[in-house]
Design an enzyme around this catalytic site. Structure first.
Site, PDB file in Angstrom:
ATOM      1  N   HIS A   1       0.813  -1.224   0.000  1.00  0.00           N
ATOM      2  CA  HIS A   1       0.000   0.000   0.000  1.00  0.00           C
ATOM      3  C   HIS A   1       0.842   1.268   0.000  1.00  0.00           C
ATOM      4  O   HIS A   1       0.338   2.348  -0.269  1.00  0.00           O
ATOM      5  CB  HIS A   1      -0.936  -0.002   1.218  1.00  0.00           C
ATOM      6  CG  HIS A   1      -2.017  -1.029   1.114  1.00  0.00           C
ATOM      7  ND1 HIS A   1      -3.330  -0.714   0.804  1.00  0.00           N
ATOM      8  CD2 HIS A   1      -1.986  -2.372   1.224  1.00  0.00           C
ATOM      9  CE1 HIS A   1      -4.043  -1.812   0.757  1.00  0.00           C
ATOM     10  NE2 HIS A   1      -3.249  -2.845   1.015  1.00  0.00           N
TER      11      HIS A   1
ATOM     12  N   ASP B   1       3.504   9.558  -0.825  1.00  0.00           N
ATOM     13  CA  ASP B   1       2.300   8.820  -0.445  1.00  0.00           C
ATOM     14  C   ASP B   1       2.065   7.716  -1.468  1.00  0.00           C
ATOM     15  O   ASP B   1       2.159   7.978  -2.677  1.00  0.00           O
ATOM     16  CB  ASP B   1       1.097   9.779  -0.451  1.00  0.00           C
ATOM     17  CG  ASP B   1       0.106   9.488   0.657  1.00  0.00           C
ATOM     18  OD1 ASP B   1       0.053   8.336   1.109  1.00  0.00           O
ATOM     19  OD2 ASP B   1      -0.625  10.419   1.060  1.00  0.00           O
TER      20      ASP B   1
HETATM   21  P1  ADQ Z   1      -2.954   6.225   4.775  1.00  0.00           P
HETATM   22  O1  ADQ Z   1      -1.553   6.699   4.892  1.00  0.00           O
HETATM   23  O2  ADQ Z   1      -3.681   6.038   6.033  1.00  0.00           O
HETATM   24  O3  ADQ Z   1      -3.038   4.862   3.920  1.00  0.00           O
HETATM   25  P2  ADQ Z   1      -4.908   7.627   2.932  1.00  0.00           P
HETATM   26  O4  ADQ Z   1      -4.853   6.907   1.648  1.00  0.00           O
HETATM   27  O5  ADQ Z   1      -5.025   9.097   2.773  1.00  0.00           O
HETATM   28  O6  ADQ Z   1      -3.656   7.375   3.859  1.00  0.00           O
HETATM   29  O7  ADQ Z   1      -6.147   7.125   3.744  1.00  0.00           O
HETATM   30  C1  ADQ Z   1      -6.539   7.724   4.926  1.00  0.00           C
HETATM   31  C2  ADQ Z   1      -7.978   7.324   5.245  1.00  0.00           C
HETATM   32  O8  ADQ Z   1      -8.286   7.768   6.552  1.00  0.00           O
HETATM   33  C3  ADQ Z   1      -8.971   7.955   4.298  1.00  0.00           C
HETATM   34  O9  ADQ Z   1      -9.948   7.000   3.956  1.00  0.00           O
HETATM   35  C4  ADQ Z   1      -9.578   9.108   5.119  1.00  0.00           C
HETATM   36  O10 ADQ Z   1     -10.930   9.351   4.848  1.00  0.00           O
HETATM   37  C5  ADQ Z   1      -9.426   8.614   6.528  1.00  0.00           C
HETATM   38  N1  ADQ Z   1      -9.211   9.755   7.440  1.00  0.00           N
HETATM   39  C6  ADQ Z   1      -8.158  10.604   7.446  1.00  0.00           C
HETATM   40  N2  ADQ Z   1      -8.320  11.530   8.407  1.00  0.00           N
HETATM   41  C7  ADQ Z   1      -9.488  11.264   9.012  1.00  0.00           C
HETATM   42  C8  ADQ Z   1     -10.202  11.853  10.097  1.00  0.00           C
HETATM   43  N3  ADQ Z   1      -9.752  12.907  10.767  1.00  0.00           N
HETATM   44  N4  ADQ Z   1     -11.366  11.295  10.454  1.00  0.00           N
HETATM   45  C9  ADQ Z   1     -11.832  10.203   9.802  1.00  0.00           C
HETATM   46  N5  ADQ Z   1     -11.205   9.608   8.782  1.00  0.00           N
HETATM   47  C10 ADQ Z   1     -10.050  10.124   8.398  1.00  0.00           C
HETATM   48  C11 ADQ Z   1      -2.107   3.962   3.281  1.00  0.00           C
HETATM   49  C12 ADQ Z   1      -1.093   4.626   2.342  1.00  0.00           C
HETATM   50  C13 ADQ Z   1      -1.821   5.443   1.301  1.00  0.00           C
HETATM   51  C14 ADQ Z   1      -2.826   4.559   0.544  1.00  0.00           C
HETATM   52  C15 ADQ Z   1      -3.696   3.764   1.513  1.00  0.00           C
HETATM   53  C16 ADQ Z   1      -4.537   2.721   0.788  1.00  0.00           C
HETATM   54  O11 ADQ Z   1      -0.180   5.446   3.080  1.00  0.00           O
HETATM   55  O12 ADQ Z   1      -0.910   6.037   0.380  1.00  0.00           O
HETATM   56  O13 ADQ Z   1      -3.650   5.385  -0.257  1.00  0.00           O
HETATM   57  O14 ADQ Z   1      -2.918   3.084   2.477  1.00  0.00           O
HETATM   58  O15 ADQ Z   1      -3.737   1.865   0.034  1.00  0.00           O
END
Ligand code: ADQ
Length: 494
Positions: free
Chosen positions: A196, A403
């Protein structure tokens, strides 16, 4: 073809057209039916797909938040398959249990293992190393053995479930040794691995004392999936340098076995986000947020509080725009929603302090009565609340320094039902490959981000609409079901 001339080639993964988006479900054996021609799906991931939520005296299992759970759960349910994962806190594993048509197999970690395997090797060595060494990766030889042992435990739990012909899908950087352990014990298994987060360039990856072991671990899989083509290319180079694997079309060959390597960009359940965005209660909440902020343009960012997300440099870019005087707090407001993460790791608590100081400094200098410059919420929001913020925002600022994908950018686009809103997106997020109609920025260039923000605030409505329409089209071309479908088809050898 890769940028370098070393013969490394990553073929584009064929993506199924939209009407086949749910075809992955057809590949799997409907729960309870005969085995012929269909597969059971066994998922091995760091976390279980459900978490314990207390409600007064009672406690229930509810879905864990996040894209992986929502994408893969229906597929496991469909096949009556299993999900192997850690409940999230130290202690012995609860017994396996059935939940919503899945067999959940908890893996227990001791306190020491949480320290060494999870906080240590996974989050202080691998996480920074794989994210372009944004923080110096800590190399501590005491963490390696627990990483090996915990990987063996996950693999053991999977082996107890795997029957001939089943598909095993292993996820992420915590579990890179699991494919080889499974392969050695069950040579006929179909094993997939999906990373991921980014895979680093070979010059960085080679810092890792256990680089060959990690690569050999991954090469136990039949299919190794990455978010971006550049990640797959970096992996191919590392494998060619540190293992006996040799390039073959579509991947590698090792010990007479083919390993397919490719990019499978993850996505979100677009229809589900659209439906949430269209709920009257969510629309009403979005209006209420707007009213409370006054007649100002709203800039929004949403992240886990992680140093890869570029939160502090984006705040500096907003501050720069106020310093330049091209926008003031009567005209615009910045809302940063940040969910706390990995707080027992020092780099994370330091980041939190830095971000909070910066917010204080900007507000101290620029806020006016009734017009706070930066609203900072450090909390987890429900999906409905999050979507209300997405709907309320005029500009979404997504500026990670590195990311794998970044689902937040995709979620914002999914909720813009009326095609309004502007996305400013870092070129170093995997999402930039598909969402190239966003205003693309280099997050290290604070002046450039500040100018892009100014442009976003002033973008003519017709250009904003044209860009958002194109972003929404790109999103619909690859939702989370296409992602799962593409990966499982590759794994099933189709
Ligand atoms: P993450 O680094 O966690 O994931 P991201 O892809 O942005 O990053 O996902 C974060 C998730 O958390 C999103 O679904 C978002 O809605 C949720 N979220 C963030 N802040 C929030 C808040 N304050 N309240 C509720 N929900 C919140 C890792 C990798 C990424 C990759 C994903 C999936 O680092 O690059 O996209 O896995 O493969």
């Amino acid at each position: 073809m890769g940028e370098d001339s070393d013969g490394i080639e990553v073929t584009e993964v064929d993506r199924p057209p939209p009407q086949r988006a749910s075809a992955a479900r057809d590949l799997l054996r409907p729960a309870g039916r005969s085995r012929s021609g269909r597969w059971n799906l066994i998922v091995v991931a760091n976390r279980m797909p459900v978490r314990r939520v207390s409600q007064g005296e009672a406690a229930t299992w509810q879905p864990s938040p996040g894209g992986l759970t929502s994408a893969v759960t229906p597929l496991v349910q469909k096949s009556g398959g299993s999900w192997i994962g850690w409940p999230g806190s130290a202690g012995p594993a609860p017994d396996p249990f059935k939940h919503a048509g899945m067999s959940i197999v908890p893996v227990g970690l001791s306190k020491k293992e949480v320290e060494a395997f999870y906080n240590g090797f996974s989050n202080r060595t691998l996480w920074p190393l794989y994210h372009a060494a944004l923080r110096p990766p800590e190399v501590n030889r005491k963490w390696w053995q627990p990483y090996v042992e915990v990987n063996q435990r996950y693999a053991q739990a999977a082996l107890r479930r795997v029957r001939d012909g089943d598909l095993v899908w292993v996820h992420d950087y915590h579990l890179q040794l699991v494919p080889l352990i499974l392969r050695e014990r069950k040579p006929s298994a179909r094993i997939g691995f999906f990373l991921h987060i980014p895979f680093p360039p070979v010059e960085l990856f080679s810092w890792l004392p256990w680089r060959a072991e990690i690569l050999r671990g991954l090469l136990g899989a039949d299919v190794i999936g990455f978010q971006r083509k550049q990640d797959a290319e970096s992996f191919l180079r590392a494998a060619a340098r540190f293992t006996p694997a040799r390039p073959r079309e579509g991947g590698l060959e090792i010990e007479g076995r083919r390993v397919r390597v490719g990019a499978f960009p993850i996505s979100i359940d677009v229809a589900d986000f659209e439906a949430t965005a269209g709920q009257p209660a969510v629309e009403a909440h979005a209006r209420q947020i707007r009213e409370r902020l006054g007649a100002r343009k709203m800039i929004l960012s949403v992240d886990r509080l992680d140093y890869t997300k570029g939160i502090d440099s984006r705040l500096s870019a907003f501050e720069d725009m106020l310093v330049r005087g091209v926008a003031d707090v009567e005209e615009c407001v910045f809302v940063q929603i940040a969910v706390p993460s990995r707080e027992s790791v020092k780099a994370y608590s330091e980041l939190r302090d830095r971000v909070e100081r910066l917010v204080g400094r900007i507000n101290g200098q620029f806020s006016a009565p009734g017009a706070v410059a930066v609203h900072y919420f450090r909390r987890n929001l429900s999906k409905e609340n999050l979507v209300a913020y997405y709907r309320a925002a005029d500009v979404m600022l997504v500026t990670p320094l590195k990311d794998g994908m970044n689902l937040v950018a995709k979620e914002y686009v999914a909720t813009r039902l009326d095609e309004s809103g502007v996305l400013v997106l870092s070129e170093f997020a995997g999402a930039a490959d598909e969402l190239d109609s966003a205003l693309i920025v280099n997050p290290y260039d604070v002046d450039g981000v500040s100018l892009a923000l100014e442009r976003a605030l002033k973008l003519p409505a017709d250009e904003a609409r044209r860009r958002m329409r194109s972003l929404r089209r790109a999103l619909w071309r690859n939702d989370v079901y296409h992602w799962a479908d593409g990966f499982l088809r590759a794994l099933a050898g189709e």
